[in-house]
Design a protein around this motif. Structure first.
Motif, mmCIF file in Angstrom:
data_model
loop_
_atom_site.group_PDB
_atom_site.id
_atom_site.type_symbol
_atom_site.label_atom_id
_atom_site.label_comp_id
_atom_site.label_asym_id
_atom_site.label_seq_id
_atom_site.Cartn_x
_atom_site.Cartn_y
_atom_site.Cartn_z
ATOM 1 N N PHE A 57 81.438 66.191 27.225
ATOM 2 C CA PHE A 57 80.651 67.426 27.261
ATOM 3 C C PHE A 57 79.679 67.448 26.079
ATOM 4 C CE2 PHE A 57 79.807 71.842 26.135
ATOM 5 C CZ PHE A 57 79.404 72.362 27.355
ATOM 6 N N ASN A 58 80.188 67.107 24.907
ATOM 7 C CA ASN A 58 79.349 67.062 23.712
ATOM 8 C C ASN A 58 78.217 66.053 23.887
ATOM 9 O OD1 ASN A 58 78.665 67.754 20.981
ATOM 10 N ND2 ASN A 58 79.594 65.818 20.354
ATOM 11 N N GLN A 59 78.526 64.914 24.454
ATOM 12 C CA GLN A 59 77.511 63.873 24.642
ATOM 13 C C GLN A 59 76.430 64.305 25.618
ATOM 14 O OE1 GLN A 59 79.458 60.148 25.618
ATOM 15 N NE2 GLN A 59 80.937 60.419 23.962
ATOM 16 N N ILE A 60 76.824 64.966 26.709
ATOM 17 C CA ILE A 60 75.819 65.389 27.689
ATOM 18 C C ILE A 60 74.934 66.497 27.117
ATOM 19 C CG2 ILE A 60 77.117 67.130 29.010
ATOM 20 C CD1 ILE A 60 75.069 64.415 30.679
ATOM 21 N N THR A 61 75.497 67.375 26.296
ATOM 22 C CA THR A 61 74.661 68.422 25.680
ATOM 23 C C THR A 61 73.705 67.815 24.649
ATOM 24 O OG1 THR A 61 76.387 68.976 24.076
ATOM 25 C CG2 THR A 61 76.302 70.303 26.100
ATOM 26 N N GLN A 62 74.135 66.754 23.968
ATOM 27 C CA GLN A 62 73.250 66.085 23.010
ATOM 28 C C GLN A 62 72.076 65.414 23.725
ATOM 29 O OE1 GLN A 62 76.064 63.539 20.963
ATOM 30 N NE2 GLN A 62 76.042 64.884 19.175
ATOM 31 N N ILE A 63 72.362 64.791 24.863
ATOM 32 C CA ILE A 63 71.285 64.160 25.633
ATOM 33 C C ILE A 63 70.321 65.229 26.143
ATOM 34 C CG2 ILE A 63 70.759 62.939 27.793
ATOM 35 C CD1 ILE A 63 73.308 61.263 27.244
ATOM 36 N N ASP A 64 70.856 66.333 26.635
ATOM 37 C CA ASP A 64 70.012 67.430 27.114
ATOM 38 C C ASP A 64 69.112 67.941 25.983
ATOM 39 O OD1 ASP A 64 69.147 69.381 29.087
ATOM 40 O OD2 ASP A 64 70.357 70.844 27.972
ATOM 41 N N ALA A 65 69.689 68.126 24.807
ATOM 42 C CA ALA A 65 68.907 68.604 23.661
ATOM 43 C C ALA A 65 67.809 67.612 23.293
ATOM 44 C CB ALA A 65 69.827 68.857 22.465
ATOM 45 N N ALA A 66 68.146 66.319 23.264
ATOM 46 C CA ALA A 66 67.155 65.306 22.900
ATOM 47 C C ALA A 66 66.018 65.259 23.913
ATOM 48 C CB ALA A 66 67.825 63.939 22.779
ATOM 49 N N LEU A 67 66.335 65.357 25.205
ATOM 50 C CA LEU A 67 65.288 65.363 26.230
ATOM 51 C C LEU A 67 64.404 66.600 26.113
ATOM 52 C CD1 LEU A 67 67.326 64.018 29.272
ATOM 53 C CD2 LEU A 67 65.372 62.887 28.174
ATOM 54 N N CYS A 68 65.009 67.746 25.849
ATOM 55 C CA CYS A 68 64.223 68.984 25.652
ATOM 56 C C CYS A 68 63.313 68.845 24.439
ATOM 57 C CB CYS A 68 65.148 70.185 25.481
ATOM 58 S SG CYS A 68 65.986 70.680 26.990
ATOM 59 N N GLN A 69 63.848 68.296 23.345
ATOM 60 C CA GLN A 69 63.034 68.104 22.147
ATOM 61 C C GLN A 69 61.874 67.148 22.418
ATOM 62 O OE1 GLN A 69 66.311 66.829 19.744
ATOM 63 N NE2 GLN A 69 66.403 68.767 18.634
ATOM 64 N N LEU A 70 62.148 66.111 23.192
ATOM 65 C CA LEU A 70 61.092 65.160 23.547
ATOM 66 C C LEU A 70 60.000 65.870 24.345
ATOM 67 C CD1 LEU A 70 60.392 62.143 23.285
ATOM 68 C CD2 LEU A 70 61.567 61.779 25.452
ATOM 69 N N ASP A 71 60.399 66.712 25.292
ATOM 70 C CA ASP A 71 59.440 67.435 26.130
ATOM 71 C C ASP A 71 58.543 68.375 25.333
ATOM 72 O OD1 ASP A 71 60.368 66.163 28.403
ATOM 73 O OD2 ASP A 71 61.644 67.843 29.037
ATOM 74 N N ILE A 72 59.084 68.993 24.288
ATOM 75 C CA ILE A 72 58.277 69.963 23.526
ATOM 76 C C ILE A 72 57.700 69.387 22.228
ATOM 77 C CG2 ILE A 72 59.439 71.965 24.526
ATOM 78 C CD1 ILE A 72 61.036 72.244 21.927
ATOM 79 N N GLY A 73 57.882 68.076 22.046
ATOM 80 C CA GLY A 73 57.272 67.412 20.898
ATOM 81 C C GLY A 73 58.034 67.538 19.594
ATOM 82 N N LEU A 74 59.309 67.875 19.667
ATOM 83 C CA LEU A 74 60.114 68.019 18.449
ATOM 84 C C LEU A 74 61.157 66.921 18.283
ATOM 85 C CD1 LEU A 74 60.692 71.886 18.460
ATOM 86 C CD2 LEU A 74 59.037 70.563 17.120
#
Length: 118
Positions: A57-74
């Motif tokens: 669960f922790n790993q999937i939330t980390q991937i989700d966060a990283a993809l979101c950050q990539l999308d918004i340039g952070l």
């Protein structure tokens, strides 16, 4: 590292993790469609199944966060101090959320927190 290379790495991690989550769901007799569900849906389904404390669960939330950050340039910015995360840290772990200094501080605080609660 280019944006497309980072996205490719994160997508590979996500694919592998979806397989592992599928195996976990089978072992717990939980019906999860790990291949067609969005990451948000998958996170919600894991939460509903009470698996929010599982390492996957922790790993999937980390991937989700990283993809979101990539999308918004952070992507690559520390979640605490907003300075750039060292390239070496991102090479080791592309979902890293903290620079070395903030990570060390976070670990120290977390160890203190564990000592106080036990």
């Amino acid at each position: 590292m280019s944006r497309s290379h980072i996205r490719h790495e994160l997508s590979q991690l996500e694919s592998n993790l979806r397989i592992e989550i599928g195996k976990l769901a089978l072992s717990k007799n939980i019906s999860l469609d790990t291949q067609t569900s969005s990451l948000c849906e998958l996170i919600a389904l894991l939460t509903q199944a009470g698996l929010y404390e599982h390492p996957l669960f922790n790993q999937i939330t980390q991937i989700d966060a990283a993809l979101c950050q990539l999308d918004i340039g952070l992507y690559g910015l520390c979640s605490d101090c907003e300075n750039e995360i060292e390239v070496e840290r991102l090479d080791i772990n592309p979902v890293e959320q903290r620079c070395a200094l903030c990570s060390e501080s976070h670990e120290h605080e977390h160890r203190q927190e564990l000592r106080l609660t036990h």
